[in-house]
Design a protein around this motif. Structure first.
Motif, mmCIF file in Angstrom:
data_model
loop_
_atom_site.group_PDB
_atom_site.id
_atom_site.type_symbol
_atom_site.label_atom_id
_atom_site.label_comp_id
_atom_site.label_asym_id
_atom_site.label_seq_id
_atom_site.Cartn_x
_atom_site.Cartn_y
_atom_site.Cartn_z
ATOM 1 N N PRO A 15 0.829 -1.217 0.000
ATOM 2 C CA PRO A 15 0.000 0.000 0.000
ATOM 3 C C PRO A 15 0.858 1.259 0.000
ATOM 4 N N THR A 16 0.392 2.268 -0.707
ATOM 5 C CA THR A 16 1.036 3.581 -0.673
ATOM 6 C C THR A 16 0.289 4.409 0.373
ATOM 7 N N VAL A 17 1.037 5.030 1.261
ATOM 8 C CA VAL A 17 0.426 5.885 2.282
ATOM 9 C C VAL A 17 1.167 7.210 2.332
ATOM 10 N N VAL A 18 0.453 8.240 2.776
ATOM 11 C CA VAL A 18 1.095 9.509 3.088
ATOM 12 C C VAL A 18 1.102 9.618 4.604
ATOM 13 N N VAL A 19 2.278 9.851 5.150
ATOM 14 C CA VAL A 19 2.445 9.972 6.590
ATOM 15 C C VAL A 19 2.506 11.459 6.932
ATOM 16 N N GLU A 24 8.918 20.521 14.943
ATOM 17 C CA GLU A 24 9.174 21.273 16.174
ATOM 18 C C GLU A 24 8.683 22.712 16.101
ATOM 19 N N ASN A 25 8.462 23.223 14.884
ATOM 20 C CA ASN A 25 7.934 24.583 14.703
ATOM 21 C C ASN A 25 6.419 24.586 14.507
ATOM 22 N N GLU A 26 5.773 23.440 14.800
ATOM 23 C CA GLU A 26 4.325 23.270 14.649
ATOM 24 C C GLU A 26 3.876 23.372 13.193
ATOM 25 N N ARG A 27 4.776 23.036 12.270
ATOM 26 C CA ARG A 27 4.466 23.038 10.837
ATOM 27 C C ARG A 27 4.179 21.602 10.396
ATOM 28 N N VAL A 28 3.173 21.453 9.548
ATOM 29 C CA VAL A 28 2.804 20.136 9.027
ATOM 30 C C VAL A 28 3.827 19.681 7.994
ATOM 31 N N ASN A 29 4.173 18.406 8.056
ATOM 32 C CA ASN A 29 5.050 17.798 7.057
ATOM 33 C C ASN A 29 4.402 16.500 6.587
ATOM 34 N N TRP A 30 4.558 16.201 5.304
ATOM 35 C CA TRP A 30 4.025 14.973 4.701
ATOM 36 C C TRP A 30 5.154 14.215 4.024
ATOM 37 N N ILE A 31 5.076 12.883 4.044
ATOM 38 C CA ILE A 31 6.009 12.055 3.291
ATOM 39 C C ILE A 31 5.255 10.863 2.711
ATOM 40 N N ASN A 32 5.551 10.538 1.470
ATOM 41 C CA ASN A 32 5.003 9.368 0.793
ATOM 42 C C ASN A 32 5.830 8.168 1.242
ATOM 43 N N VAL A 33 5.180 7.165 1.821
ATOM 44 C CA VAL A 33 5.877 5.962 2.274
ATOM 45 C C VAL A 33 5.238 4.756 1.588
ATOM 46 N N ALA A 34 6.067 3.973 0.917
ATOM 47 C CA ALA A 34 5.565 2.796 0.218
ATOM 48 C C ALA A 34 6.113 1.499 0.794
ATOM 49 N N SER A 91 3.313 21.847 3.924
ATOM 50 C CA SER A 91 2.136 21.915 4.796
ATOM 51 C C SER A 91 0.834 22.195 4.047
ATOM 52 N N ASN A 92 0.893 22.835 2.895
ATOM 53 C CA ASN A 92 -0.332 23.167 2.161
ATOM 54 C C ASN A 92 -0.617 22.256 0.971
ATOM 55 N N VAL A 93 0.094 21.153 0.863
ATOM 56 C CA VAL A 93 -0.119 20.234 -0.257
ATOM 57 C C VAL A 93 -1.498 19.582 -0.161
ATOM 58 N N PHE A 94 -1.913 19.210 1.036
ATOM 59 C CA PHE A 94 -3.212 18.582 1.262
ATOM 60 C C PHE A 94 -4.035 19.428 2.223
ATOM 61 N N GLU A 95 -5.343 19.463 2.010
ATOM 62 C CA GLU A 95 -6.227 20.016 3.039
ATOM 63 C C GLU A 95 -6.314 18.962 4.133
ATOM 64 N N TYR A 96 -6.270 19.403 5.377
ATOM 65 C CA TYR A 96 -6.222 18.441 6.469
ATOM 66 C C TYR A 96 -7.022 18.919 7.669
ATOM 67 N N THR A 97 -7.267 17.974 8.551
ATOM 68 C CA THR A 97 -7.906 18.208 9.839
ATOM 69 C C THR A 97 -6.977 17.625 10.887
ATOM 70 N N MET A 98 -6.860 18.284 12.025
ATOM 71 C CA MET A 98 -6.004 17.751 13.093
ATOM 72 C C MET A 98 -6.738 16.635 13.829
ATOM 73 N N GLY A 99 -6.005 15.554 14.073
ATOM 74 C CA GLY A 99 -6.571 14.398 14.744
ATOM 75 C C GLY A 99 -6.521 14.507 16.257
#
Length: 185
Positions: A15-19, A24-34, A91-99
């Motif tokens: 499965p391909t997932v985005v993590v 530490e600066n409270e900025r969202v980061n995304w990574i594609n993990v396969a 941080s702005n690549v995806f629209e998101y909601t905080m979990g």
């Protein structure tokens, strides 16, 4: 007969997932993990090359979201795997909601797991992070009439390493623990 291809891992596609995570600066980061694996019924493994910026965040924050990728997410998913969060603000690549665990969850993703880091097995080039799944959020439209995830509806994107290709999940071919019942009859 078989051809010996050498010591290659032949368990793809996975499965391909985005993590998603918060640095530490409270900025969202995304990574594609396969490189994804299952550990029993309550944990997963994410294998991430040690060169990735995300390693620093994971080791600092211990919490991530794991977002299942669908075809409509694919271009953005591939992008977050190409560029480094060390150099590019993703941080702005995806629209998101905080979990619940203060991790970003992609609004387009039909299934999101909020996970807590429990262990890390390091090899020369990769961290194999073991995460306990703490919360799983599922959009009702990917559930069948019994409340189970329907992969016929979901059609998650899979990653295949040798050809570096993405695939959609194919057709169901049988029912587990049922199809073999008549094997010895």
């Amino acid at each position: 007969m078989w051809k010996n291809a050498g010591p290659i891992v032949a368990l793809y596609p996975t499965p391909t997932v985005v993590v998603g995570m918060i640095d530490e600066n409270e900025r969202v980061n995304w990574i594609n993990v396969a490189h994804v694996g299952l550990i029993g019924l309550d944990s997963i493994m994410l294998s991430i090359n040690k060169l990735h910026f995300s390693n620093e965040i994971i080791k600092d924050k211990y919490a991530v979201s794991v977002n299942i990728v669908t075809e409509e997410m694919l271009e953005a998913t591939d992008f977050v795997g190409i560029v480094s969060g060390r150099k590019v603000d993703k941080s702005n690549v995806f629209e998101y909601t905080m979990g619940i665990r203060n991790v970003p969850m992609i609004n387009l993703s039909p299934i999101v797991m909020e996970c807590e880091l429990t262990d890390n097995f390091e090899t020369k080039e990769h961290n194999q992070y073991i995460f306990k799944v703490r919360h799983t959020h599922i959009k009702p439209e990917v559930l069948d009439e019994n409340g189970n995830i329907s992969y016929d509806i979901l059609k998650p994107i899979l990653f295949e390493m040798p050809t570096k290709s993405y695939y959609k999940l194919g057709d169901k071919v049988g029912n587990c623990w049922k199809i073999g019942e008549n094997f010895y009859k």
